[in-house]
Design a protein around this motif. Structure first.
Motif, PDB file in Angstrom:
ATOM      1  N   ILE A  22     -12.403 -29.366  -1.291  1.00 18.08           N
ATOM      2  CA  ILE A  22     -12.063 -30.002  -0.028  1.00 18.08           C
ATOM      3  C   ILE A  22     -11.390 -31.333  -0.330  1.00 18.08           C
ATOM      4  O   ILE A  22     -11.404 -31.807  -1.467  1.00 18.08           O
ATOM      5  CB  ILE A  22     -13.289 -30.201   0.899  1.00 18.08           C
ATOM      6  CG1 ILE A  22     -14.359 -31.048   0.216  1.00 18.08           C
ATOM      7  CG2 ILE A  22     -13.855 -28.880   1.355  1.00 18.08           C
ATOM      8  CD1 ILE A  22     -15.542 -31.354   1.096  1.00 18.08           C
ATOM      9  N   GLU A  23     -10.796 -31.909   0.695  1.00 16.42           N
ATOM     10  CA  GLU A  23     -10.088 -33.173   0.541  1.00 16.42           C
ATOM     11  C   GLU A  23     -10.633 -34.171   1.559  1.00 16.42           C
ATOM     12  O   GLU A  23     -10.933 -33.802   2.694  1.00 16.42           O
ATOM     13  CB  GLU A  23      -8.596 -32.944   0.796  1.00 16.42           C
ATOM     14  CG  GLU A  23      -7.768 -34.190   0.650  1.00 16.42           C
ATOM     15  CD  GLU A  23      -6.310 -33.926   0.981  1.00 16.42           C
ATOM     16  OE1 GLU A  23      -5.637 -34.878   1.414  1.00 16.42           O
ATOM     17  OE2 GLU A  23      -5.848 -32.780   0.828  1.00 16.42           O
ATOM     18  N   ILE A  24     -10.766 -35.412   1.137  1.00 15.20           N
ATOM     19  CA  ILE A  24     -11.160 -36.463   2.068  1.00 15.20           C
ATOM     20  C   ILE A  24      -9.912 -36.876   2.832  1.00 15.20           C
ATOM     21  O   ILE A  24      -8.930 -37.313   2.237  1.00 15.20           O
ATOM     22  CB  ILE A  24     -11.781 -37.659   1.333  1.00 15.20           C
ATOM     23  CG1 ILE A  24     -13.082 -37.224   0.658  1.00 15.20           C
ATOM     24  CG2 ILE A  24     -12.012 -38.826   2.304  1.00 15.20           C
ATOM     25  CD1 ILE A  24     -13.699 -38.256  -0.248  1.00 15.20           C
ATOM     26  N   TYR A  25      -9.954 -36.696   4.137  1.00 18.04           N
ATOM     27  CA  TYR A  25      -8.818 -37.047   4.984  1.00 18.04           C
ATOM     28  C   TYR A  25      -8.870 -38.531   5.354  1.00 18.04           C
ATOM     29  O   TYR A  25      -7.864 -39.231   5.311  1.00 18.04           O
ATOM     30  CB  TYR A  25      -8.820 -36.185   6.239  1.00 18.04           C
ATOM     31  CG  TYR A  25      -7.702 -36.510   7.182  1.00 18.04           C
ATOM     32  CD1 TYR A  25      -6.407 -36.096   6.896  1.00 18.04           C
ATOM     33  CD2 TYR A  25      -7.919 -37.242   8.334  1.00 18.04           C
ATOM     34  CE1 TYR A  25      -5.358 -36.401   7.743  1.00 18.04           C
ATOM     35  CE2 TYR A  25      -6.877 -37.546   9.186  1.00 18.04           C
ATOM     36  CZ  TYR A  25      -5.602 -37.128   8.881  1.00 18.04           C
ATOM     37  OH  TYR A  25      -4.565 -37.443   9.722  1.00 18.04           O
ATOM     38  N   GLU A  26     -10.060 -38.999   5.707  1.00 11.71           N
ATOM     39  CA  GLU A  26     -10.210 -40.388   6.131  1.00 11.71           C
ATOM     40  C   GLU A  26     -11.680 -40.768   6.064  1.00 11.71           C
ATOM     41  O   GLU A  26     -12.557 -39.917   6.218  1.00 11.71           O
ATOM     42  CB  GLU A  26      -9.703 -40.526   7.573  1.00 11.71           C
ATOM     43  CG  GLU A  26      -9.744 -41.915   8.136  1.00 11.71           C
ATOM     44  CD  GLU A  26      -9.178 -41.992   9.543  1.00 11.71           C
ATOM     45  OE1 GLU A  26      -8.777 -43.098   9.924  1.00 11.71           O
ATOM     46  OE2 GLU A  26      -9.145 -40.973  10.264  1.00 11.71           O
ATOM     47  N   SER A  81     -17.521 -34.898   8.947  1.00 16.09           N
ATOM     48  CA  SER A  81     -16.892 -34.160  10.034  1.00 16.09           C
ATOM     49  C   SER A  81     -15.552 -33.586   9.593  1.00 16.09           C
ATOM     50  O   SER A  81     -14.888 -34.141   8.710  1.00 16.09           O
ATOM     51  CB  SER A  81     -16.673 -35.106  11.219  1.00 16.09           C
ATOM     52  OG  SER A  81     -16.023 -34.457  12.274  1.00 16.09           O
ATOM     53  N   SER A  82     -15.153 -32.511  10.235  1.00 14.66           N
ATOM     54  CA  SER A  82     -13.806 -31.977  10.042  1.00 14.66           C
ATOM     55  C   SER A  82     -12.811 -32.989  10.603  1.00 14.66           C
ATOM     56  O   SER A  82     -13.077 -33.630  11.625  1.00 14.66           O
ATOM     57  CB  SER A  82     -13.664 -30.654  10.777  1.00 14.66           C
ATOM     58  OG  SER A  82     -12.307 -30.293  10.888  1.00 14.66           O
ATOM     59  N   ALA A  83     -11.678 -33.112   9.949  1.00 14.75           N
ATOM     60  CA  ALA A  83     -10.634 -34.003  10.463  1.00 14.75           C
ATOM     61  C   ALA A  83     -10.054 -33.449  11.760  1.00 14.75           C
ATOM     62  O   ALA A  83      -9.467 -34.187  12.543  1.00 14.75           O
ATOM     63  CB  ALA A  83      -9.535 -34.185   9.416  1.00 14.75           C
ATOM     64  N   ARG A  87      -5.503 -33.683  14.246  1.00 12.15           N
ATOM     65  CA  ARG A  87      -5.499 -34.971  13.553  1.00 12.15           C
ATOM     66  C   ARG A  87      -4.068 -35.492  13.389  1.00 12.15           C
ATOM     67  O   ARG A  87      -3.136 -34.708  13.167  1.00 12.15           O
ATOM     68  CB  ARG A  87      -6.171 -34.857  12.200  1.00 12.15           C
ATOM     69  CG  ARG A  87      -5.429 -33.954  11.232  1.00 12.15           C
ATOM     70  CD  ARG A  87      -6.200 -33.790   9.921  1.00 12.15           C
ATOM     71  NE  ARG A  87      -5.605 -32.839   9.041  1.00 12.15           N
ATOM     72  CZ  ARG A  87      -5.894 -31.541   9.023  1.00 12.15           C
ATOM     73  NH1 ARG A  87      -6.783 -31.046   9.846  1.00 12.15           N
ATOM     74  NH2 ARG A  87      -5.295 -30.738   8.180  1.00 12.15           N
ATOM     75  N   PRO A  88      -3.891 -36.794  13.507  1.00 13.45           N
ATOM     76  CA  PRO A  88      -2.543 -37.358  13.313  1.00 13.45           C
ATOM     77  C   PRO A  88      -2.137 -37.285  11.838  1.00 13.45           C
ATOM     78  O   PRO A  88      -2.985 -37.396  10.947  1.00 13.45           O
ATOM     79  CB  PRO A  88      -2.687 -38.804  13.777  1.00 13.45           C
ATOM     80  CG  PRO A  88      -4.146 -39.096  13.725  1.00 13.45           C
ATOM     81  CD  PRO A  88      -4.876 -37.794  13.882  1.00 13.45           C
ATOM     82  N   PHE A  89      -0.855 -37.104  11.600  1.00 10.84           N
ATOM     83  CA  PHE A  89      -0.351 -37.114  10.230  1.00 10.84           C
ATOM     84  C   PHE A  89      -0.404 -38.549   9.725  1.00 10.84           C
ATOM     85  O   PHE A  89       0.107 -39.457  10.381  1.00 10.84           O
ATOM     86  CB  PHE A  89       1.089 -36.606  10.163  1.00 10.84           C
ATOM     87  CG  PHE A  89       1.288 -35.183  10.645  1.00 10.84           C
ATOM     88  CD1 PHE A  89       0.219 -34.335  10.883  1.00 10.84           C
ATOM     89  CD2 PHE A  89       2.559 -34.700  10.855  1.00 10.84           C
ATOM     90  CE1 PHE A  89       0.411 -33.034  11.323  1.00 10.84           C
ATOM     91  CE2 PHE A  89       2.767 -33.402  11.294  1.00 10.84           C
ATOM     92  CZ  PHE A  89       1.690 -32.568  11.529  1.00 10.84           C
TER      93      PHE A  89
END
Length: 157
Positions: A22-26, A81-83, A87-89
Motif C-alpha cells: 500500500i502507499e501512504i497518500y497523506e 483511512s482510505s484516501a 481524493r484530490p490529485f
C-alpha cells in the motif's frame, strides 16, 4: 501540542506500508481536545483499500509509532483511512495514473462561465505545473494554480 514533522512520520511508516503493498497518500494531524493522527492510504492492487486493509495497516503501525513517539508522550488517537476515490490529485503520480481518464475540475475563477466541469486529462507537465484537458472537442491547458481541486470523475452506475 508539539508533534514530529509529518515528513518524518511518513518516512518512518513508508517501509511498513510498502511491505503491505500500500502507499501512504497523506498524513494529517488534528490538534484540539481530542488530538488525532490520521494516515490516508491507497493502493494499485485489485479491489483497492477496504476495511480489512485499513485494520491490518493500523495494527502494523501502532507499536512502531509508539517507538517513534510522534507527539512526544502526549496521547492521541491513531486513525487509518482510505484516501477515497474522490481524493484530490496532489502528487505527480496521481496525474500520471489518470492520463486519458475523465476528471472533475473545480476552478478558482470561471472559464467560459464554468467553475466546475468534467474533462479528459490528456497530459501533465510537472515542470510548469500545467494540465492539458479535453472538454468535448476543445483541448486546452490550465495551470494548477488556477485549480481548486482536480480528481478522478466517478460514475455511480
Amino acid at each position: 501540542m508539539k508533534i514530529k514533522s509529518i515528513e518524518e512520520i511518513e518516512n518512518f511508516l513508508r517501509p511498513i506500508a510498502e511491505s503491505l503493498q500500500i502507499e501512504i497518500y497523506e498524513i494529517a494531524f488534528k490538534q484540539g481536545k481530542s488530538p488525532a493522527l490520521t494516515v490516508y492510504i491507497t493502493t494499485e492492487r485489485e479491489g483497492g483499500i477496504d476495511l480489512d486493509t485499513c485494520e491490518k495497516f493500523h495494527r502494523a503501525i501502532d507499536e512502531p509509532l509508539d517507538t517513534l513517539d510522534p507527539t512526544f508522550g502526549q496521547p492521541y488517537t491513531l486513525n487509518v483511512s482510505s484516501a477515497g476515490l474522490d481524493r484530490p490529485f496532489k502528487k505527480a503520480q496521481d496525474f500520471y495514473q489518470n492520463l486519458q481518464k475523465r476528471v472533475e475540475v473545480k476552478l478558482y475563477a470561471p472559464r467560459k462561465g464554468k467553475k466546475f466541469f468534467e474533462a479528459i486529462l490528456l497530459d501533465y507537465d510537472e515542470k510548469v505545473k500545467n494540465v492539458t484537458l479535453q472538454d468535448g472537442t476543445e483541448i486546452f491547458k490550465i495551470n494548477l494554480s488556477q485549480i481548486v481541486k482536480i480528481s478522478q470523475a466517478i460514475d455511480f452506475d
